[in-house]
Design a protein around this motif. Structure first.
Motif, PDB file in Angstrom:
ATOM      1  N   LYS A 233       0.833  -1.210   0.000  1.00  0.00           N
ATOM      2  CA  LYS A 233       0.000   0.000   0.000  1.00  0.00           C
ATOM      3  C   LYS A 233       0.865   1.257   0.000  1.00  0.00           C
ATOM      4  O   LYS A 233       0.572   2.224  -0.696  1.00  0.00           O
ATOM      5  CB  LYS A 233      -0.932   0.015   1.216  1.00  0.00           C
TER       6      LYS A 233
ATOM      7  N   ARG B 213       2.224   1.775  -3.424  1.00  0.00           N
ATOM      8  CA  ARG B 213       1.183   2.269  -4.334  1.00  0.00           C
ATOM      9  C   ARG B 213       0.914   3.761  -4.109  1.00  0.00           C
ATOM     10  O   ARG B 213       0.626   4.486  -5.057  1.00  0.00           O
ATOM     11  CB  ARG B 213      -0.093   1.443  -4.189  1.00  0.00           C
TER      12      ARG B 213
ATOM     13  N   VAL C 247       3.684   5.446  -5.941  1.00  0.00           N
ATOM     14  CA  VAL C 247       3.474   5.333  -7.383  1.00  0.00           C
ATOM     15  C   VAL C 247       2.433   6.345  -7.828  1.00  0.00           C
ATOM     16  O   VAL C 247       2.605   7.044  -8.834  1.00  0.00           O
ATOM     17  CB  VAL C 247       3.043   3.897  -7.778  1.00  0.00           C
ATOM     18  N   SER C 248       1.335   6.467  -7.063  1.00  0.00           N
ATOM     19  CA  SER C 248       0.276   7.410  -7.432  1.00  0.00           C
ATOM     20  C   SER C 248       0.766   8.858  -7.384  1.00  0.00           C
ATOM     21  O   SER C 248       0.262   9.702  -8.102  1.00  0.00           O
ATOM     22  CB  SER C 248      -0.946   7.240  -6.526  1.00  0.00           C
TER      23      SER C 248
ATOM     24  N   SER D 143       6.873   1.006 -10.879  1.00  0.00           N
ATOM     25  CA  SER D 143       7.096  -0.422 -10.798  1.00  0.00           C
ATOM     26  C   SER D 143       7.631  -0.926 -12.126  1.00  0.00           C
ATOM     27  O   SER D 143       7.132  -0.563 -13.186  1.00  0.00           O
ATOM     28  CB  SER D 143       5.784  -1.141 -10.471  1.00  0.00           C
TER      29      SER D 143
ATOM     30  N   TYR E  85      10.799  -1.838  -7.664  1.00  0.00           N
ATOM     31  CA  TYR E  85      10.380  -0.443  -7.730  1.00  0.00           C
ATOM     32  C   TYR E  85      11.597   0.447  -7.875  1.00  0.00           C
ATOM     33  O   TYR E  85      12.638   0.201  -7.260  1.00  0.00           O
ATOM     34  CB  TYR E  85       9.598  -0.056  -6.469  1.00  0.00           C
TER      35      TYR E  85
END
Length: 117
Positions: free
Chosen positions: A52, A55, A58-59, A65, A71
């Motif tokens: 989480k 993520r 990433v957002s 990724s 990553y």
């Protein structure tokens, strides 16, 4: 390094904050983050919690990724050999190509519909 038990924020947010600070401090000079399993052990949390956190980053566009390779830190330098391509520009180009192909297919489907044997 374990996350603060008295912090009311979710552990994934705490982990994302810590990773963000590390990225900004240049801790991952090679651009690659440690494996999720190692981060989970280091932070004393479950793998899903680290997932989480990753993520979240990433957002935000801070990391990306590379599938099974892990990553990587997003860099501003896209021209260098280690830089990540500009995803937004690539998506725009792909959409443009898809639109052109869609128009060509539509033109072919409208082709000669009258006459013929």
């Amino acid at each position: 390094m374990t996350l603060a038990a008295n912090d009311p924020r979710p552990k994934s947010v705490q982990a994302a904050d810590e990773l963000r600070q590390r990225i900004e401090a240049g801790r991952y000079r090679d651009g690659k983050l440690p494996p999720s399993r190692k981060l989970a052990e280091e932070f004393g949390v479950a793998g899903e919690t680290i997932g989480k956190a990753l993520r979240i980053l990433v957002s935000e566009g801070r990391i990306f990724s590379a599938g099974n390779r892990g990553y990587f830190v997003t860099t501003d330098d896209t021209s260098g050999t280690g830089g990540k391509p500009d995803i937004v520009e690539e998506i725009k180009e792909i959409r443009s190509q898809i639109q052109a192909l869609t128009e060509r297919v539509a033109a072919l489907e409208e082709g000669p519909t009258s006459g013929g044997a």
